[in-house]
Design an enzyme around this catalytic site. Structure first.
Site, PDB file in Angstrom:
ATOM      1  N   GLU A 194      30.124 -25.510 -13.338  1.00 18.70           N
ATOM      2  CA  GLU A 194      30.856 -24.638 -14.272  1.00 18.70           C
ATOM      3  C   GLU A 194      30.746 -23.169 -13.843  1.00 18.70           C
ATOM      4  O   GLU A 194      31.645 -22.379 -14.106  1.00 18.70           O
ATOM      5  CB  GLU A 194      30.349 -24.823 -15.706  1.00 18.70           C
ATOM      6  CG  GLU A 194      30.345 -26.281 -16.212  1.00 18.70           C
ATOM      7  CD  GLU A 194      31.677 -26.769 -16.784  1.00 18.70           C
ATOM      8  OE1 GLU A 194      32.684 -26.043 -16.667  1.00 18.70           O
ATOM      9  OE2 GLU A 194      31.694 -27.889 -17.348  1.00 18.70           O
ATOM     10  N   LYS A 235      33.753 -15.969 -19.295  1.00 19.22           N
ATOM     11  CA  LYS A 235      34.094 -16.785 -20.467  1.00 19.22           C
ATOM     12  C   LYS A 235      34.398 -15.898 -21.664  1.00 19.22           C
ATOM     13  O   LYS A 235      35.350 -16.147 -22.406  1.00 19.22           O
ATOM     14  CB  LYS A 235      32.970 -17.773 -20.797  1.00 19.22           C
ATOM     15  CG  LYS A 235      33.278 -18.564 -22.065  1.00 19.22           C
ATOM     16  CD  LYS A 235      33.004 -20.026 -22.007  1.00 19.22           C
ATOM     17  CE  LYS A 235      33.592 -20.715 -23.266  1.00 19.22           C
ATOM     18  NZ  LYS A 235      33.077 -22.060 -23.465  1.00 19.22           N
ATOM     19  N   GLU A 245      42.356 -21.436 -28.015  1.00 22.64           N
ATOM     20  CA  GLU A 245      42.924 -22.236 -26.930  1.00 22.64           C
ATOM     21  C   GLU A 245      44.397 -22.599 -27.114  1.00 22.64           C
ATOM     22  O   GLU A 245      44.787 -23.755 -27.047  1.00 22.64           O
ATOM     23  CB  GLU A 245      42.097 -23.523 -26.723  1.00 22.64           C
ATOM     24  CG  GLU A 245      42.368 -24.157 -25.355  1.00 22.64           C
ATOM     25  CD  GLU A 245      41.416 -25.286 -24.995  1.00 22.64           C
ATOM     26  OE1 GLU A 245      40.217 -25.174 -25.324  1.00 22.64           O
ATOM     27  OE2 GLU A 245      41.884 -26.242 -24.372  1.00 22.64           O
ATOM     28  N   ARG A 249      42.886 -19.853 -22.573  1.00 25.21           N
ATOM     29  CA  ARG A 249      41.590 -20.544 -22.623  1.00 25.21           C
ATOM     30  C   ARG A 249      41.670 -21.903 -21.933  1.00 25.21           C
ATOM     31  O   ARG A 249      40.666 -22.438 -21.484  1.00 25.21           O
ATOM     32  CB  ARG A 249      41.095 -20.678 -24.079  1.00 25.21           C
ATOM     33  CG  ARG A 249      39.668 -21.176 -24.179  1.00 25.21           C
ATOM     34  CD  ARG A 249      39.042 -20.950 -25.544  1.00 25.21           C
ATOM     35  NE  ARG A 249      37.700 -21.525 -25.594  1.00 25.21           N
ATOM     36  CZ  ARG A 249      36.822 -21.339 -26.586  1.00 25.21           C
ATOM     37  NH1 ARG A 249      37.150 -20.603 -27.623  1.00 25.21           N
ATOM     38  NH2 ARG A 249      35.634 -21.899 -26.545  1.00 25.21           N
ATOM     39  N   ASN A 253      39.702 -25.355 -18.416  1.00 25.25           N
ATOM     40  CA  ASN A 253      39.762 -26.803 -18.160  1.00 25.25           C
ATOM     41  C   ASN A 253      40.008 -27.126 -16.685  1.00 25.25           C
ATOM     42  O   ASN A 253      40.259 -28.282 -16.342  1.00 25.25           O
ATOM     43  CB  ASN A 253      40.858 -27.451 -19.010  1.00 25.25           C
ATOM     44  CG  ASN A 253      40.515 -27.385 -20.487  1.00 25.25           C
ATOM     45  OD1 ASN A 253      39.348 -27.395 -20.858  1.00 25.25           O
ATOM     46  ND2 ASN A 253      41.535 -27.288 -21.325  1.00 25.25           N
ATOM     47  N   HIS A 260      37.493 -35.607 -16.451  1.00 21.52           N
ATOM     48  CA  HIS A 260      37.292 -36.435 -17.647  1.00 21.52           C
ATOM     49  C   HIS A 260      37.635 -37.890 -17.381  1.00 21.52           C
ATOM     50  O   HIS A 260      36.985 -38.791 -17.914  1.00 21.52           O
ATOM     51  CB  HIS A 260      38.140 -35.908 -18.807  1.00 21.52           C
ATOM     52  CG  HIS A 260      37.477 -34.796 -19.556  1.00 21.52           C
ATOM     53  ND1 HIS A 260      38.184 -33.878 -20.287  1.00 21.52           N
ATOM     54  CD2 HIS A 260      36.170 -34.460 -19.688  1.00 21.52           C
ATOM     55  CE1 HIS A 260      37.336 -33.004 -20.835  1.00 21.52           C
ATOM     56  NE2 HIS A 260      36.119 -33.334 -20.472  1.00 21.52           N
TER      57      HIS A 260
HETATM   58  N1  LIG Z   1      31.122 -26.177 -27.103  1.00 21.76           N
HETATM   59  C1  LIG Z   1      31.621 -26.013 -25.904  1.00 21.76           C
HETATM   60  O1  LIG Z   1      32.410 -25.094 -25.655  1.00 21.76           O
HETATM   61  C2  LIG Z   1      31.187 -26.946 -24.817  1.00 21.76           C
HETATM   62  C3  LIG Z   1      31.495 -26.659 -23.488  1.00 21.76           C
HETATM   63  C4  LIG Z   1      31.014 -27.514 -22.495  1.00 21.76           C
HETATM   64  C5  LIG Z   1      30.267 -28.621 -22.847  1.00 21.76           C
HETATM   65  N2  LIG Z   1      29.985 -28.887 -24.146  1.00 21.76           N
HETATM   66  C6  LIG Z   1      29.177 -30.052 -24.538  1.00 21.76           C
HETATM   67  O2  LIG Z   1      27.881 -29.865 -24.000  1.00 21.76           O
HETATM   68  C7  LIG Z   1      27.260 -31.131 -23.858  1.00 21.76           C
HETATM   69  C8  LIG Z   1      26.528 -31.177 -22.530  1.00 21.76           C
HETATM   70  O3  LIG Z   1      25.562 -30.161 -22.531  1.00 21.76           O
HETATM   71  P1  LIG Z   1      24.360 -30.179 -21.485  1.00 21.76           P
HETATM   72  O4  LIG Z   1      24.865 -30.465 -20.144  1.00 21.76           O
HETATM   73  O5  LIG Z   1      23.603 -28.938 -21.732  1.00 21.76           O
HETATM   74  O6  LIG Z   1      23.559 -31.481 -21.913  1.00 21.76           O
HETATM   75  P2  LIG Z   1      22.324 -31.771 -22.904  1.00 21.76           P
HETATM   76  O7  LIG Z   1      22.302 -30.865 -24.051  1.00 21.76           O
HETATM   77  O8  LIG Z   1      22.356 -33.229 -23.184  1.00 21.76           O
HETATM   78  O9  LIG Z   1      21.075 -31.452 -21.966  1.00 21.76           O
HETATM   79  C9  LIG Z   1      20.862 -32.237 -20.822  1.00 21.76           C
HETATM   80  C10 LIG Z   1      19.450 -32.800 -20.794  1.00 21.76           C
HETATM   81  O10 LIG Z   1      18.547 -31.775 -20.434  1.00 21.76           O
HETATM   82  C11 LIG Z   1      17.483 -31.693 -21.378  1.00 21.76           C
HETATM   83  N3  LIG Z   1      17.107 -30.275 -21.421  1.00 21.76           N
HETATM   84  C12 LIG Z   1      17.798 -29.253 -21.994  1.00 21.76           C
HETATM   85  N4  LIG Z   1      17.220 -28.089 -21.717  1.00 21.76           N
HETATM   86  C13 LIG Z   1      16.127 -28.366 -20.965  1.00 21.76           C
HETATM   87  C14 LIG Z   1      15.140 -27.548 -20.378  1.00 21.76           C
HETATM   88  N5  LIG Z   1      15.168 -26.220 -20.439  1.00 21.76           N
HETATM   89  N6  LIG Z   1      14.138 -28.178 -19.683  1.00 21.76           N
HETATM   90  C15 LIG Z   1      14.122 -29.516 -19.573  1.00 21.76           C
HETATM   91  N7  LIG Z   1      15.046 -30.332 -20.101  1.00 21.76           N
HETATM   92  C16 LIG Z   1      16.047 -29.753 -20.791  1.00 21.76           C
HETATM   93  C17 LIG Z   1      18.052 -32.240 -22.659  1.00 21.76           C
HETATM   94  O11 LIG Z   1      17.024 -32.741 -23.484  1.00 21.76           O
HETATM   95  C18 LIG Z   1      18.959 -33.339 -22.120  1.00 21.76           C
HETATM   96  O12 LIG Z   1      18.215 -34.502 -21.886  1.00 21.76           O
HETATM   97  C19 LIG Z   1      28.347 -32.175 -23.989  1.00 21.76           C
HETATM   98  O13 LIG Z   1      28.228 -32.833 -25.222  1.00 21.76           O
HETATM   99  C20 LIG Z   1      29.628 -31.359 -23.955  1.00 21.76           C
HETATM  100  O14 LIG Z   1      30.669 -31.937 -24.724  1.00 21.76           O
HETATM  101  C21 LIG Z   1      30.438 -28.066 -25.131  1.00 21.76           C
HETATM  102 ZN   LIG Z   2      33.039 -28.517 -18.720  1.00 23.61          ZN
END
Ligand SMILES: NC(=O)c1ccc[n+]([C@@H]2O[C@H](COP(=O)([O-])OP(=O)(O)OC[C@H]3O[C@@H](n4cnc5c(N)ncnc54)[C@H](O)[C@@H]3O)[C@@H](O)[C@H]2O)c1
Ligand SMILES: [Zn+2]
Length: 375
Positions: A194, A235, A245, A249, A253, A260
């Site tokens: 990203e 961002k 969006e 925005r 994607n 996806h």
């Molecule tokens: N709201 C938005 O604009 C937006 C944008 C992109 C993605 N998302 C969402 O974000 C989610 C994915 O987020 P992610 O990739 O952060 O995944 P996540 O929150 O599941 O974290 C990934 C893993 O890392 C662990 N973890 C987190 N921080 C840690 C740290 N500092 N040290 C050790 N372990 C840690 C978590 O427990 C988890 O097991 C998806 O559900 C996606 O849909 C939302």
């Molecule tokens: Zn993404």
């Protein structure tokens, strides 16, 4: 990932949204200042920390200590880690816990975690007492550069990912880049996709900088903080132009339509993390743009070469455990994005840093392209 833990002067990025504007503070060791930031923002407020079990093990004590040192009453809600926690059941659990802890309208919800915690806590806050304010404290690279900024919150439905939610902007984002030291290398790499995306969307200079400095970004220290700040600025600028969006925005994607489809085909499992799918999707979006003669093949190769150099997938064959069939992928892509009379919307590019929204792509063109890539 061993840079020294000290509180350097943070970088501040402003998200300009009128009365809903807020700051993103970025820097190493910032969690230690969580309490003073919160007390300055909302004197006397209680702080309810929502986090997951894994993040709690590493960072909850430090967050609570920082808040307590500034005199804030704290409460904690700990959910299981992983995508499954973005569910109605967990929303109910978090909302009830906030109410049981007597969190009121003037108090704050602190989302301490990755995108899962940020989306869940943000949504629970949006609907509890008709809206509690949230401070996002992202702990994954993906959350620091993407999900904690911009106000999208929500959970998954049996009908698909992120289909239930609300726009609920945080009142503050604190990105302590040292928290990423405990993140697995694979999760860090997935988040890096990203980061690279912002260069590919509209900042060729940043992409070139990443090609030269990505090792230092992974190692931590000043280059990591710089990459995160540039990403947040990108961002923030897009969100300020198009919060809901309806236009620009959508550029965020880039790589996500192809991505996806593969992510869904892998069952949203550990086989392919979201960021990994995005890397593959961006490589495909650039290759597809080259096929449409929007850019030179060498430009698409350069994108794939960088993503591959950091260890991200760039070809369907890079996905462990088998590639889904062409028809299945096309089906998933049509589900994900609305198909209008056989046409799909894609983010394509005329070069690195020159992406645009293409809303009239023939499904047959995409199918022919993917058939080649799967062969
Ligand atoms: N709201 C938005 O604009 C937006 C944008 C992109 C993605 N998302 C969402 O974000 C989610 C994915 O987020 P992610 O990739 O952060 O995944 P996540 O929150 O599941 O974290 C990934 C893993 O890392 C662990 N973890 C987190 N921080 C840690 C740290 N500092 N040290 C050790 N372990 C840690 C978590 O427990 C988890 O097991 C998806 O559900 C996606 O849909 C939302
Ligand atoms: Zn993404």
């Amino acid at each position: 990932m061993t840079a020294p833990l000290r509180v350097a002067e943070p970088t501040t990025v402003r998200v300009d949204l009128g009365e809903r504007s807020y700051d993103i503070a970025i820097g190493r060791g910032l969690l230690a200042r969580l309490g003073t930031r919160v007390a300055a923002l909302r004197p006397g407020a209680a702080a309810a920390i929502v986090t997951d079990e894994t993040v709690a093990r590493h960072h909850l004590a430090a967050a609570e200590a920082a808040l307590a040192a500034a005199g804030a009453r704290t409460a904690r809600v700990i959910v299981p880690p992983g995508e499954m926690s973005k569910s109605w059941r967990m929303v109910e659990r978090v909302c009830d816990a906030l109410l049981a802890e007597r969190i009121e309208r003037r108090d704050l919800v602190i989302a301490l975690g990755g995108g899962v915690v940020g989306d869940l806590a943000g949504f629970a806050a949006a609907v509890t007492r008709r809206g509690l304010d949230v401070v996002q404290v992202p702990t994954t690279l993906l959350a620091q550069v993407d999900s904690s900024v911009g106000g999208k919150t929500g959970i998954n439905s049996v009908h698909g990912k992120n289909l239930v939610g609300a726009f609920h902007q945080p009142v503050l984002v604190i990105a302590d880049t040292a928290l990423l030291d405990t993140l697995s290398a694979r999760e860090f790499r997935a988040g890096y996709a990203e980061v690279a995306k912002y260069g590919l969307i509209n900042d060729a200079g940043f992409f070139g900088w990443l090609e030269a400095n990505w090792r230092e970004v992974f190692a931590g220290g000043a280059p990591r903080d710089h990459a995160i700040a540039v990403s947040c600025r990108a961002k923030a600028a897009i969100v300020a132009r198009d919060e809901r969006e309806t236009g620009d925005r959508q550029l965020l994607n880039l790589g996500h339509t192809f991505g996806h489809a593969f992510e869904a085909a892998a069952g949203f499992s550990d086989r392919l993390l979201h960021g990994e799918a995005v890397a593959l999707g961006m490589a495909l979006a650039f290759a597809f743009s080259a096929r449409l003669e929007l850019l030179a093949a060498a430009e698409a190769d350069r994108v794939a070469a960088h993503l591959a150099a950091v260890g991200l997938p760039t070809k369907p064959a890079d996905i462990p455990g088998g590639i889904p069939g062409l028809d299945r992928l096309m089906e998933l892509m049509a589900q994900d994005k609305k198909v209008k009379r056989g046409r799909l919307t894609f983010i394509l590019a005329r070069g690195i840093g020159r992406s645009f929204i293409a809303s009239d792509i023939e499904t047959s063109e995409v199918k022919a392209f993917l058939a080649e890539k799967l062969a």
